[in-house]
Design an enzyme around this catalytic site. Structure first.
Site, PDB file in Angstrom:
ATOM      1  N   HIS A  59      -1.272   0.668  -4.952  1.00  0.00           N
ATOM      2  CA  HIS A  59      -1.370  -0.017  -6.137  1.00  0.00           C
ATOM      3  C   HIS A  59      -2.548  -1.054  -6.329  1.00  0.00           C
ATOM      4  O   HIS A  59      -2.731  -1.267  -7.336  1.00  0.00           O
ATOM      5  CB  HIS A  59       0.244  -0.866  -6.470  1.00  0.00           C
ATOM      6  CG  HIS A  59      -0.105  -2.174  -5.722  1.00  0.00           C
ATOM      7  ND1 HIS A  59       0.941  -2.514  -4.533  1.00  0.00           N
ATOM      8  CD2 HIS A  59      -0.739  -3.555  -6.085  1.00  0.00           C
ATOM      9  CE1 HIS A  59       0.635  -3.596  -4.248  1.00  0.00           C
ATOM     10  NE2 HIS A  59      -0.135  -4.284  -5.144  1.00  0.00           N
ATOM     11  N   ASP A 100       3.755   2.978  -0.938  1.00  0.00           N
ATOM     12  CA  ASP A 100       2.733   2.375  -1.696  1.00  0.00           C
ATOM     13  C   ASP A 100       1.590   2.053  -0.393  1.00  0.00           C
ATOM     14  O   ASP A 100       1.457   0.935   0.238  1.00  0.00           O
ATOM     15  CB  ASP A 100       3.166   0.917  -1.960  1.00  0.00           C
ATOM     16  CG  ASP A 100       2.155   0.076  -2.772  1.00  0.00           C
ATOM     17  OD1 ASP A 100       1.011   0.482  -3.065  1.00  0.00           O
ATOM     18  OD2 ASP A 100       2.497  -0.942  -2.910  1.00  0.00           O
ATOM     19  N   SER A 193      -1.953  -8.611  -1.849  1.00  0.00           N
ATOM     20  CA  SER A 193      -1.384  -7.107  -1.898  1.00  0.00           C
ATOM     21  C   SER A 193      -2.248  -6.389  -0.710  1.00  0.00           C
ATOM     22  O   SER A 193      -3.612  -6.655  -0.762  1.00  0.00           O
ATOM     23  CB  SER A 193      -1.478  -6.548  -3.352  1.00  0.00           C
ATOM     24  OG  SER A 193      -0.589  -6.972  -3.978  1.00  0.00           O
TER      25      SER A 193
END
Length: 257
Positions: A59, A100, A193
């Site tokens: 992502h 992901d 992230s």
């Protein structure tokens, strides 16, 4: 530290900062990477897994142009590498769907040094036991309304059982690890992230998502009532091997140069 993108009540923002953490020592976690855009702004975390590749979250695939290695303070970073190819897992659609995970091929190989090291990946599928102690690190926010930080921060988190995690979340994708958050003051936030969940010196997870503040785009760093969620690296062992070991990245990756 927290990471979040639209997915039901979830947002996977490309930032991660942690509560109740500390500044990482300069001589530890030398595999950490800042994944940046054209302007040199920090977008996501990542970690060096070979001389050619940095691993991060799928992502994080925004306007990524370079990776910064070799210094825990982003204002002092010297090793700036162009991203030559992006290798996103072919089954990735969105964070809620799972998968992901992404590998970034560097334009020039990196040799280990006193400032830069690789981190080991799992050799086979594995399952961490509940309450196993891990670490997560990143340059993300340290509070919901703050900014990403210059100095790498690290926090200890404990693994949460799949049964508890799925009870607390209405929906979870397959092949994930839950650790941190959930009635503690320890975990990740926007800007973290793509960073690693580290267990006994091995990267076992990738920061993926957590819950946002209702009716806002903000990840909740202060602190969530659900566990933090990571991609389970060991469950993608064969895909990773195709790229790293079998050198099939020409077919599985997209050029960025």
């Amino acid at each position: 530290m927290f990471a979040l993108q639209h997915f039901m009540v979830i947002h996977v923002l490309t930032f991660l900062g942690q509560n109740d953490g500390k500044i990482a020592p300069d001589n530890e976690m030398l595999y950490m990477a800042s994944v940046q855009d054209q302007e040199g702004d920090h977008v996501c975390g990542g970690f060096l897994v070979s001389e050619d590749f940095v691993m991060t979250a799928a992502h994080c695939d925004l306007d990524l142009k370079r990776v910064v290695l070799g210094n825990h303070n982003l204002k002092k970073s010297e090793k700036k590498m162009k991203i030559a190819k992006k290798c996103k897992h072919p089954d990735y659609k969105n964070v809620g769907h799972g998968y992901d995970i992404m590998l970034l091929k560097l334009s020039t190989p990196v040799q280990p040094s006193k400032r830069i090291q690789f981190i080991q990946l799992p050799f086979h599928e594995m399952t961490l036991k509940e309450n196993e102690k891990c670490q997560v690190a990143g340059w993300g926010k340290i509070n919901t309304y703050g900014s990403v930080v210059d100095d790498l921060r690290v926090v200890d988190v404990s693994v949460i059982s799949p049964q508890v995690c799925r009870k607390e979340w209405d929906h979870l994708p397959p092949n994930i690890i839950c650790a941190g958050g959930y009635n503690t003051t320890k975990g990740f936030c926007q800007g973290d992230s793509g960073g690693p969940l580290v267990w006994k010196g091995m990267a076992v997870g990738i920061v993926s998502f957590n819950k946002s503040i209702p009716r806002t785009e903000l990840g909740n760093c202060n602190y969530p009532d659900v566990p933090n969620v990571y991609t389970d690296i060991s469950k993608h062992h064969y895909w990773i091997r195709k790229i790293l070991k079998e050198k099939k990245y020409k077919k599985l990756c997209v050029s960025t140069l």
